[in-house]
Scaffold this motif. Structure first.
Motif, short mmCIF file in Angstrom:
data_model
loop_
_atom_site.label_atom_id
_atom_site.label_comp_id
_atom_site.label_asym_id
_atom_site.label_seq_id
_atom_site.Cartn_x
_atom_site.Cartn_y
_atom_site.Cartn_z
N LEU A 1 -8.65 -3.96 1.52
CA LEU A 1 -8.96 -3.36 2.82
C LEU A 1 -7.68 -2.96 3.54
O LEU A 1 -7.60 -1.88 4.13
N ASP A 2 -6.68 -3.84 3.50
CA ASP A 2 -5.41 -3.54 4.15
C ASP A 2 -4.75 -2.31 3.53
O ASP A 2 -4.19 -1.46 4.24
N ALA A 3 -4.82 -2.21 2.21
CA ALA A 3 -4.21 -1.07 1.53
C ALA A 3 -4.90 0.23 1.93
O ALA A 3 -4.24 1.26 2.20
N LEU A 4 -6.24 0.21 2.00
CA LEU A 4 -6.98 1.40 2.41
C LEU A 4 -6.69 1.75 3.87
O LEU A 4 -6.48 2.92 4.21
N ALA A 5 -6.67 0.73 4.73
CA ALA A 5 -6.39 0.97 6.14
C ALA A 5 -5.01 1.59 6.34
O ALA A 5 -4.83 2.49 7.16
N ASP A 6 -4.03 1.12 5.57
CA ASP A 6 -2.68 1.69 5.66
C ASP A 6 -2.67 3.16 5.29
O ASP A 6 -1.93 3.96 5.88
N GLN A 7 -3.51 3.54 4.32
CA GLN A 7 -3.60 4.95 3.92
C GLN A 7 -4.21 5.82 5.02
O GLN A 7 -3.83 6.98 5.19
#
Length: 269
Positions: free
Chosen positions: A45-51
């Protein structure tokens, strides 16, 4: 009471860590809708949010919807942060491979909690706010399996998705006057991690190319369908044709057809 500001309405996407859920999140971000992302895997989730944060506001709230207390906990976390949910995307889900008796009851109970219990409770808790928006949206990610005869293997899957379709149709009728549009998205086989998780990748990889759908295209059609107030969306011309074939076949003939082909798509051991 202060008026609802539509520009601040977030889309809450469950199961947003991969697959169709992540694609739906990207589609809403492309349209400028701020997001609340939830799933079990916080790192993803964090990786997607960063994108996506370069385009829209993204809030990450991890939750395991197999836990009976998770829907209330998620609702309260959203409320504590003062976030407005204008779109609810019930996407979290999975399949349990094998026949009904091949798994312990605890496995089935958790499946039913995620696929029926959590979806129903989240909808009940967020629906008043969606009605207050005057233009709320509910996008329920069902499956073409919910429009087809039941098959051997993953015994509860088609039934859970069929419930979701009927639930969506009833919600659409009940809430249309309040401006809430409800859509059941019913994709067939879609390129994602789903079949890796269920251990059926080897089986389904042998299916013809026309049966495979692009994840981003499925997401786009689902979001468009919710905005347009289409109660059921079936992506892909092949699946639209297949749906009509199934609808016009006698029930017994449709079940025989499913029985003949189950081994191509399900591990029924």
């Amino acid at each position: 009471m202060s008026a609802i500001d539509p520009s601040r309405n977030h889309a809450l996407v469950t199961g947003a860590s991969s697959g169709i859920g992540a694609a739906i999140a990207r589609e809403y971000a492309r349209r400028g809708t701020p997001l609340i992302l939830t799933a079990r895997r916080e790192d993803r989730l964090d990786a997607l949010a960063d994108q996506l944060r370069g385009s829209v506001d993204c809030v990450v709230i991890p939750a395991d919807l197999a836990r009976p207390d998770a829907p209330l906990h998620l609702f309260e976390r959203v409320r504590e942060r003062g976030l407005q949910v204008g779109t609810l995307v019930n996407n979290a889900g999975y399949g349990v491979p094998g026949s009904f008796l091949a798994s312990d009851w605890t496995v089935h109970a958790q499946f039913l909690q995620v696929m029926i219990g959590a979806i129903t409770e989240l909808t009940w808790r967020f629906l008043p706010g969606l009605r207050a928006c005057g233009a709320g949206r509910i996008l329920n990610v069902a499956s073409f399996a919910g429009l087809s005869p039941g098959s051997r293997g993953q015994t509860l899957y088609a039934g859970a998705k069929s419930y979701l379709i009927k639930f969506s149709e009833s919600l659409a009728l009940e809430n249309a006057a309040a401006g809430v549009r409800v859509c059941a998205l019913c994709p067939g086989f879609t390129y994602s991690e789903f079949h890796d998780v269920t251990g059926t990748r080897g089986l389904v990889s042998q299916l013809p190319k026309w049966m495979w759908l692009d994840t981003d295209e499925v997401a786009r059609q689902g979001v468009d369908g919710a905005d347009a107030g289409r109660a059921i969306v079936v992506p892909g011309l092949g699946y639209k044709v297949l749906r009509q074939v199934i609808k016009h076949l006698p029930d017994a003939a449709a079940r025989r057809l499913m029985a003949k082909n189950t081994g191509r798509i399900r591990d029924a051991r």
